[in-house]
Design an enzyme around this catalytic site. Sequence first.
Site, short mmCIF file in Angstrom:
data_model
loop_
_atom_site.label_atom_id
_atom_site.label_comp_id
_atom_site.label_asym_id
_atom_site.label_seq_id
_atom_site.Cartn_x
_atom_site.Cartn_y
_atom_site.Cartn_z
N CYS A 36 17.22 14.75 47.93
CA CYS A 36 16.50 15.28 48.98
C CYS A 36 15.62 16.46 49.04
CB CYS A 36 17.79 15.73 50.00
SG CYS A 36 18.27 17.34 49.33
N GLU A 37 14.59 16.60 49.70
CA GLU A 37 13.68 17.39 49.45
C GLU A 37 13.99 18.99 49.85
OE1 GLU A 37 10.39 16.31 52.10
OE2 GLU A 37 11.16 17.26 53.80
N HIS A 38 15.29 18.93 50.56
CA HIS A 38 15.62 20.56 50.90
C HIS A 38 16.23 20.98 49.53
CE1 HIS A 38 15.37 18.35 54.88
NE2 HIS A 38 14.53 19.55 54.93
N HIS A 39 17.16 20.34 48.77
CA HIS A 39 17.90 20.84 47.80
C HIS A 39 17.49 20.36 46.54
CE1 HIS A 39 20.21 21.21 51.48
NE2 HIS A 39 20.38 22.48 51.04
N GLN A 73 16.10 11.14 54.64
CA GLN A 73 16.43 9.63 54.66
C GLN A 73 15.66 9.21 55.85
OE1 GLN A 73 20.88 9.07 54.46
NE2 GLN A 73 20.38 7.18 55.73
N HIS A 81 25.02 12.11 50.57
CA HIS A 81 24.01 13.11 49.94
C HIS A 81 24.87 14.19 49.33
CE1 HIS A 81 20.57 12.20 53.02
NE2 HIS A 81 21.55 11.47 53.13
N CYS A 125 23.93 17.16 48.36
CA CYS A 125 23.80 18.30 48.97
C CYS A 125 24.94 18.60 49.97
CB CYS A 125 22.22 18.68 49.30
SG CYS A 125 21.85 17.59 50.70
ZN ZN Z 1 19.78 18.34 51.01
#
Ligand code: ZN
Length: 213
Positions: free
Chosen positions: A102-105, A143, A171, A173
């Site tokens: 995931c690009e956020h975490h 996703q 996920h 995260c």
């Molecule tokens: Zn994430």
Amino acid sequence: MIDDDENLPNRSEGISGYHKIDRYNPELIQNLSTHYEGVLSQIGEDPTREGLLKTPERVAKALLYLTHGYDLDARQILNSAMFKEEYSQMVVVKDIEVYSMCEHHMLPFFGKAHVAYIPNGHVVGLSKIPRVVDVFARRLQVQERLTNEIRDCIQDTLQPLGVGVVIECRHLCMSMRGVQKQNSVTTTSAFTGEFLEDKTRTEFLNLIAAKLS
Ligand SMILES: [Zn+2]
């Protein structure tokens, strides 16, 4: 396929010969390693203790492997294996393993993708569909975008009568931090053409739900 990350910096022929991987060069590994050494110190670790001595380099190589999709061209992969065929029923490739981040975490999400299309004069080598999934998964992703990118790539390249993509992932995260919903699975889907019709979409969803006996 690359299966031994220790060998990555020495590879020059690229993954399956599709594309030269310039990112796996010793200088890049060294740069990333320096950053990871800093990260280890910042979290309170001692990067000079024995168990961590080679960790920054290993993490650097792992990260480059996990993001090697940036070096690959999914449309080129499909174009290289398309051929004329009058078959006009739904083609379904199900249970394709997905490993992405995931690009956020920058934490993994992983699960399965199910891809279908209805040919319009051309089919593609079946092994190329999982490769297309991998090309887009091996990047920093969300996703939803991953699902759309796979759909659009197949639609634009093969120009079938329709494409259906369903992805189900866990996920880390979500499960390792925050809400800690350990078993929740996120499902996303994207359709074009005939898959926008209830009947076709239902047939696809039934096929991916069915177990081989
Ligand atoms: Zn994430």
